[in-house]
Design an enzyme around this catalytic site. Structure first.
Site, PDB file in Angstrom:
ATOM      1  CG  ASN A 145      -2.058  -0.982   1.099  1.00  0.00           C
ATOM      2  OD1 ASN A 145      -2.405  -1.402   0.001  1.00  0.00           O
ATOM      3  ND2 ASN A 145      -2.628  -1.373   2.225  1.00  0.00           N
ATOM      4  CG  ASN A 188      -6.413  -9.051   0.990  1.00  0.00           C
ATOM      5  OD1 ASN A 188      -7.021 -10.108   0.791  1.00  0.00           O
ATOM      6  ND2 ASN A 188      -5.349  -8.712   0.271  1.00  0.00           N
ATOM      7  CB  CYS A 218      -7.093  -2.395   8.246  1.00  0.00           C
ATOM      8  SG  CYS A 218      -8.765  -1.750   8.054  1.00  0.00           S
ATOM      9  N   GLY A 236      -9.918   1.367   7.260  1.00  0.00           N
ATOM     10  CA  GLY A 236     -10.434   1.511   8.615  1.00  0.00           C
ATOM     11  C   GLY A 236     -11.893   1.173   8.774  1.00  0.00           C
ATOM     12  CD1 TRP A 237     -13.889  -0.617   4.940  1.00  0.00           C
ATOM     13  CD2 TRP A 237     -14.266   1.545   4.547  1.00  0.00           C
ATOM     14  NE1 TRP A 237     -13.584  -0.388   3.623  1.00  0.00           N
ATOM     15  CE2 TRP A 237     -13.811   0.945   3.346  1.00  0.00           C
ATOM     16  CE3 TRP A 237     -14.574   2.906   4.521  1.00  0.00           C
ATOM     17  CZ2 TRP A 237     -13.658   1.648   2.171  1.00  0.00           C
ATOM     18  CZ3 TRP A 237     -14.409   3.615   3.343  1.00  0.00           C
ATOM     19  CH2 TRP A 237     -13.958   2.993   2.185  1.00  0.00           C
ATOM     20  NE  ARG A 263      -7.588  -5.865   6.788  1.00  0.00           N
ATOM     21  CZ  ARG A 263      -6.626  -5.863   5.859  1.00  0.00           C
ATOM     22  NH1 ARG A 263      -5.703  -6.831   5.874  1.00  0.00           N
ATOM     23  NH2 ARG A 263      -6.584  -4.926   4.935  1.00  0.00           N
ATOM     24  CE  LYS A 296     -17.226   0.212   0.299  1.00  0.00           C
ATOM     25  NZ  LYS A 296     -16.163   0.295  -0.714  1.00  0.00           N
ATOM     26  NE  ARG A 300     -15.544  -4.825   2.451  1.00  0.00           N
ATOM     27  CZ  ARG A 300     -15.053  -4.059   1.496  1.00  0.00           C
ATOM     28  NH1 ARG A 300     -15.571  -4.116   0.274  1.00  0.00           N
ATOM     29  NH2 ARG A 300     -14.042  -3.247   1.727  1.00  0.00           N
TER      30      ARG A 300
END
Length: 618
Positions: free
Chosen positions: A198, A223, A286, A289-290, A292, A328, A332
Site C-alpha cells: 500500500n 485482506n 487497517c 479503517g472500516w 479489520r 460497507k 460487502r
C-alpha cells in the site's frame, strides 16, 4: 442451481422454456440485488407489528439484568448517551462536529470524540492526510487507567515517506490524554507485506522515528479477497459433507483456512485487551479503517466492557462500531448487483464467528445466546430491515432509510423475540448473591485447540449436526427463569399489601382500646364489666398485656383512675379512615364489575368496613 448466502439449503429451478430461462436469468439478479438501494425489500416490508411508544417498558432478563422491550430500534443507539457512559468523569475528550453534513468524511458519523486540545481546524488538515478522511477518533476509554482505543485509516505517506505535522500533533495529543504516560501502540491489522504494498501505491503506515511515543505492530490479518476465497472453500466443504464424499470434510475445512483467520483476528483483539489493561492507549487501523479495524475494535470492547455482553449492549456496539463508523454493509454483503464480486467479503460474518468463539470459552458471561448471532446475520443478508442498508450513515440519510424502513433492533426487542435469544445461565460480573460472578474482563485462550467450527450456523440445514437438545434446554431454562421472576414479583406485592393491612389493624386496635377504656366508664362503675368484656375480645390480649401494670393499678386502687392509656392522634385516625375509604372504594368498584352473587363479600373487607363504622361512631 441457486445457492443461498446464509448457508441454508440450495435449490434448483427447472425451466423447460429457453426463453423464460433467459428472462429469469436476467431479471433475478436485479430483483435480488437492485442497483438502487431504495428498491430493496426493506422499503416494501410491512411487518404485522408496529412500534408503539406507550408499550415501551423495562423488563428483567436472565433474572437480574434489565432490557427494554418494544423499544424503537432507530433510537436505541444515542452517541451522546453512550459516550457519556464510556467517558464517565474524564475531561480529556470532547465531541467534535467538524464533520457536520459529512463535509470532511462521508463514511464517518457527524459527531465523534477527539482530545480536548485538538481544534476542528487541525482535524480538517488531518483528514487530508488520512485515507478517505477517516481521522483518529475515540472508540472506547478504560474507566480506571484512562487508556483509550482509537480507530482511523492508514496515513498517506507513500514511497517518499511524506509527513503531516498536524497528524503527528493529533497523535501526540492522544498520548497526552493517558495519565499513565505509556507509549501508544499502533496495531496495524494488515500483514507487513500488505502495508508495504500500500505504501508503494501512495498510502502506508506510521514510522516510529516520526511519531514520537509510538510503537507499531502488524497483526497479519488477511485482506477481504483472501477471506472471500476462504469462505467459498468452507461452502464447498459443507457441500461435500452432505454428499458421498463426506470423508474429505476435515481436509477441505483445514484447506480453507477459515479457523486460522478467525484465530488471527482474535489474537489481535486479545493483544489490544492486554495493552489496554496495562495502561497503554491503542490506535487501530487497517487500510481504510472500516473492515479489520471494526472487527478488532468491537471484539476488544466485548472482552473489556461487560455492557457490550448484554442483549441491548451488543446491539448498541454493532450500531456504534459497524453502522455508525461506516462499514460497507451494502457492498460487502453483495446487496448491489453492480458491485464487483471482488468487493464482497464476509467481514461481518467473521466478527460474529469470533463472538461465538468467545462465548464458547465464557458461556455464562453473555446475556444473549448463539441464536441471536444467527438471527442478526440472517437479517443482514435478507435486506428486510434498513439497519444494514447502504454503506454509511451519509447514504442512509440520502435514501431516508429511517423514515421508510424498519430497524432490526425494533424486532429483536419485542418481548416474544427476546425470550428466544436470552441466555438463562448468564451471570453478572459482580453478583455475589448468585454464586460465582463472571469476570468483568475476558482474556481468551487463542491456541488452535480452543477454537470450534460454528456448526449451528454453517451446518444448520442438516438436522444431524443441529444441536436441538441445547436449544431446548436453553428455552426451558428461560421459561423457568421467567416463572421465578414472576413469582418473586408477586411475593413482593403480597408482602407490601400485608404490611399495609397490618398498619391499618394496629391503628384500629389502638382506637378500640381508647374508646373501650374511657375514664368515664371507670367513674360510673362499669370497670369490671368492660374489663370482663375486653378479656373475651380477640384483639384485647396483645395490647392489654403491654399495659397490664396500668390495669392492675385500676383494680387495686378501688376505682382510682390511672394514667391515660395510649391514645391515637387525630392524624393517625384520619390516616386510618383514609386507608379504609380507599379499601371501600376498591370493594365498591369490584362489586360493580363482579357478576357473582352480590352477597358474596371478602370477610377481611367486611371487617374493615365494620371497624370504620365503629371508629366514626365513637
Amino acid at each position: 442451481m441457486i445457492h443461498r448466502k446464509d448457508f441454508r439449503a440450495s435449490f434448483k429451478l427447472l425451466i423447460t422454456n429457453e426463453r423464460n430461462k433467459e428472462e429469469i436469468r436476467d431479471r433475478l439478479p436485479k430483483k435480488i440485488a437492485p442497483a438502487d438501494p431504495r428498491h430493496t425489500f426493506a422499503f416494501f416490508f410491512k411487518p404485522k407489528w408496529q412500534f408503539e411508544p406507550s408499550k415501551v417498558k423495562e423488563i428483567e432478563c436472565a433474572w437480574r439484568s434489565k432490557c427494554n422491550i418494544n423499544a424503537n430500534g432507530w433510537e436505541l443507539y444515542d452517541p451522546t448517551v453512550e459516550y457519556q457512559r464510556i467517558l464517565g468523569s474524564s475531561s480529556e475528550w470532547r465531541p467534535s462536529f467538524v464533520n457536520k453534513d459529512y463535509k470532511i468524511c462521508k463514511t464517518y458519523p457527524q459527531m465523534f470524540f477527539v482530545p480536548k486540545r485538538v481544534s476542528d481546524e487541525l482535524i480538517e488538515k488531518v483528514a487530508d492526510f488520512r485515507c478517505k478522511g477517516r481521522v483518529p477518533a475515540l472508540s472506547w476509554l478504560h474507566p480506571n487507567n484512562g487508556a483509550s482505543i482509537i480507530r482511523c485509516s492508514q496515513p498517506r505517506v507513500g514511497v517518499s515517506r511524506a509527513r503531516s505535522l498536524e497528524d503527528e500533533t493529533m497523535i501526540k495529543e492522544i498520548w497526552r490524554t493517558n495519565p499513565t504516560g505509556s507509549n501508544i501502540h499502533i496495531l496495524d491489522s494488515r500483514p507487513r507485506m500488505n502495508a508495504m504494498a500500500n505504501q508503494a501505491m501512495g498510502s502506508g503506515y506510521e514510522s516510529t522515528t516520526v511519531y514520537k511515543h509510538c510503537e507499531i505492530e502488524f497483526q497479519d490479518i488477511e485482506n477481504i479477497h483472501v477471506m472471500r476465497n476462504s469462505l467459498s472453500e468452507v461452502k464447498e466443504a459443507c457441500d461435500h459433507l452432505f454428499s458421498k464424499n463426506g470423508k474429505t470434510w476435515f481436509s477441505k475445512l483445514e484447506t480453507s483456512g477459515w479457523i486460522y483467520h478467525i484465530r488471527w483476528i482474535l489474537k489481535s483483539a486479545v493483544k489490544l485487551v492486554k495493552l489496554i489493561n496495562q495502561g497503554s492507549s491503542v490506535l487501530v487501523h487497517c487500510s481504510d479503517g472500516w473492515d479489520r479495524t471494526s472487527q478488532v475494535c468491537a471484539l476488544g470492547q466485548i472482552m473489556l466492557d461487560p455492557f457490550y455482553r448484554t442483549f441491548t449492549g451488543f446491539c448498541i456496539l454493532i450500531e456504534k462500531e459497524w453502522v455508525s463508523f461506516g462499514h460497507k454493509f451494502h457492498t460487502r454483503l453483495g446487496h448491489n448487483a453492480h458491485v464487483l464480486e471482488e468487493e464482497r467479503s464476509p467481514v461481518f460474518l467473521q466478527f460474529l464467528d469470533c463472538v461465538y468463539q468467545i462465548m464458547q470459552q465464557y458461556p455464562n458471561s453473555f446475556e444473549f445466546n448463539n441464536s441471536l448471532l444467527c438471527a442478526i446475520m440472517d437479517e443482514a443478508y435478507s435486506t428486510k430491515f434498513g439497519t444494514f442498508i447502504g454503506d454509511c450513515e451519509y447514504e442512509r440519510e440520502c435514501y431516508k432509510v429511517r423514515e421508510n424502513t424498519h430497524s432490526l433492533w425494533s424486532l429483536l426487542h419485542r418481548k416474544s423475540m427476546i425470550k428466544r435469544y436470552i441466555n438463562p445461565f448468564y451471570s453478572l460480573p459482580v453478583d455475589p448473591e448468585y454464586g460465582t460472578p463472571s469476570p468483568s474482563c475476558l482474556i481468551i485462550n487463542t491456541d488452535m485447540s480452543n477454537f470450534y467450527f460454528w456448526y449451528q450456523y454453517y451446518l444448520r440445514q442438516h438436522p444431524k449436526y443441529c444441536n436441538k437438545y441445547t436449544e431446548k434446554v436453553e428455552l426451558r431454562a428461560t421459561e423457568m427463569c421467567e416463572k421465578i421472576y414472576s413469582l418473586t414479583e408477586n411475593l413482593e406485592l403480597a408482602n407490601r399489601e400485608i404490611e399495609r393491612l397490618n398498619k391499618i389493624m394496629d391503628t384500629m386496635r389502638l382506637s378500640w382500646l381508647r374508646n373501650t377504656y374511657d375514664s368515664s366508664d371507670f367513674v360510673s362503675g362499669k370497670r369490671s364489666m368492660i374489663i370482663s368484656s375486653a378479656s373475651h375480645d380477640p384483639l384485647h390480649n396483645p395490647l392489654i398485656k403491654s399495659d397490664e401494670d396500668g390495669l392492675e393499678k385500676v383494680m387495686e386502687g378501688g376505682g382510682v383512675i390511672p394514667e391515660p392509656l395510649p391514645t391515637v392522634s387525630e392524624n393517625s385516625q384520619k390516616e386510618a379512615e383514609s386507608e379504609l375509604k380507599k379499601s371501600d372504594n376498591i370493594e365498591n368498584n369490584n362489586n360493580n364489575n363482579d357478576t357473582e352473587d352480590e352477597n358474596t363479600q371478602d370477610p377481611l373487607i367486611s371487617a374493615e368496613n365494620e371497624w370504620a363504622f365503629l371508629i366514626k361512631k365513637n
